[in-house]
Design a protein around this motif. Structure first.
Motif, PDB file in Angstrom:
ATOM      1  N   ARG A  22      -2.970  -0.543   1.913  1.00 33.90           N
ATOM      2  CA  ARG A  22      -1.986   0.112   1.055  1.00 33.90           C
ATOM      3  C   ARG A  22      -2.644   1.280   0.310  1.00 33.90           C
ATOM      4  N   PRO A  23      -1.864   2.298   0.004  1.00 33.38           N
ATOM      5  CA  PRO A  23      -2.391   3.400  -0.809  1.00 33.38           C
ATOM      6  C   PRO A  23      -2.398   3.025  -2.281  1.00 33.38           C
ATOM      7  N   GLU A  24      -3.440   3.425  -2.989  1.00 32.96           N
ATOM      8  CA  GLU A  24      -3.480   3.174  -4.432  1.00 32.96           C
ATOM      9  C   GLU A  24      -2.440   4.022  -5.152  1.00 32.96           C
ATOM     10  N   SER A  25      -2.153   5.195  -4.618  1.00 31.64           N
ATOM     11  CA  SER A  25      -1.158   6.084  -5.212  1.00 31.64           C
ATOM     12  C   SER A  25      -0.238   6.605  -4.115  1.00 31.64           C
ATOM     13  N   LEU A  26       1.045   6.300  -4.208  1.00 30.08           N
ATOM     14  CA  LEU A  26       2.001   6.798  -3.219  1.00 30.08           C
ATOM     15  C   LEU A  26       2.139   8.310  -3.300  1.00 30.08           C
TER      16      LEU A  26
END
Length: 230
Positions: free
Chosen positions: A35-39
């Motif tokens: 998953r990305p830490e920041s979308l």
């Protein structure tokens, strides 16, 4: 987000066998995700391309579609590893954003969409078979290939000694904070190495982490079919 990938009857016909015989080894189902830490950072390039397209559409007086709504739990990929004592399977679903296909000479309303594809690898009897399910539902089944034999590197397991728990999954981690499932529970392996289930990835600030782990219980035979991931 998931796409309708193929009719159930076609997918069932793609399966090479029937239910596996009783397990002789410890069974497991492990799910991991990236998953990305920041979308906002992860989709920064796509937002930039969209803004340029909108500016061009305004000059041409063309209507545009809104930027896609991104689910707060968006992941770049989700992988399921399973073993029923006789067979291994790796099911990987990958997600990305891209332009919606349209006429090459049109802006197509600057339409973007989140797509997905699946790759399924079933290993049994010294052979591995790869099935790809493309974003449009096209199913491609490869010929069974002989598994390349390489001695398992137990030294890679020995590097992971520090205990850690993420999402309820017991791990053992290295000095660089790369983690595997605690081998005392089950050895989850892929070819010659243990499966890494937790670490930070430098590209776009991505995080690999375990989602769930079930050990020693019957494994759903559907996981070994060439069908859509659940």
């Amino acid at each position: 987000m998931a796409l309708a990938l193929a009719p159930a009857l076609l997918l069932a016909a793609c399966n090479n066998g029937v239910a596996a015989p009783p397990a002789k080894e410890k069974s497991y189902v492990l799910v991991t995700q990236i998953r990305p830490e920041s979308l906002d950072k992860f989709f920064g390039v796509e937002r930039g391309v969209y803004k340029l397209c909108v500016a061009a559409a305004e000059l041409l007086h063309e209507a545009v579609k809104p930027f896609p709504t991104i689910p707060p739990d968006f992941v770049e990929s989700r992988v399921t590893y399973a073993n029923d004592g006789q067979r291994d399977v790796k099911r990987e679903v990958t997600y990305w954003m891209d332009e919606v296909p349209g006429a090459s000479d049109k802006l197509n309303g600057c339409a973007l969409r989140i797509f997905s594809r699946q790759d399924i690898y079933v290993t049994s009897g010294g052979q591995v078979q790869h099935t790809n399910i493309d974003h449009d539902g096209t199913v491609t089944i490869g010929e069974p290939q002989r598994v390349m034999t390489e001695p398992f590197r137990t030294a890679l397991v020995a590097l992971h000694t520090r205990p850690k728990v993420i999402n309820g999954v017991q791990l053992k981690c290295s000095d660089t904070d790369t983690c595997i499932v605690d081998p005392a529970l089950v050895l989850v392996r892929e070819e010659y190495r243990p499966v890494y289930v937790s670490k930070r990835l430098g590209v776009k600030s991505l995080v690999l982490e375990p989602v769930s782990l079930v050990v020693g219980k019957p494994v759903d035979p559907a996981l070994f079919l060439a069908g859509p991931a659940k």
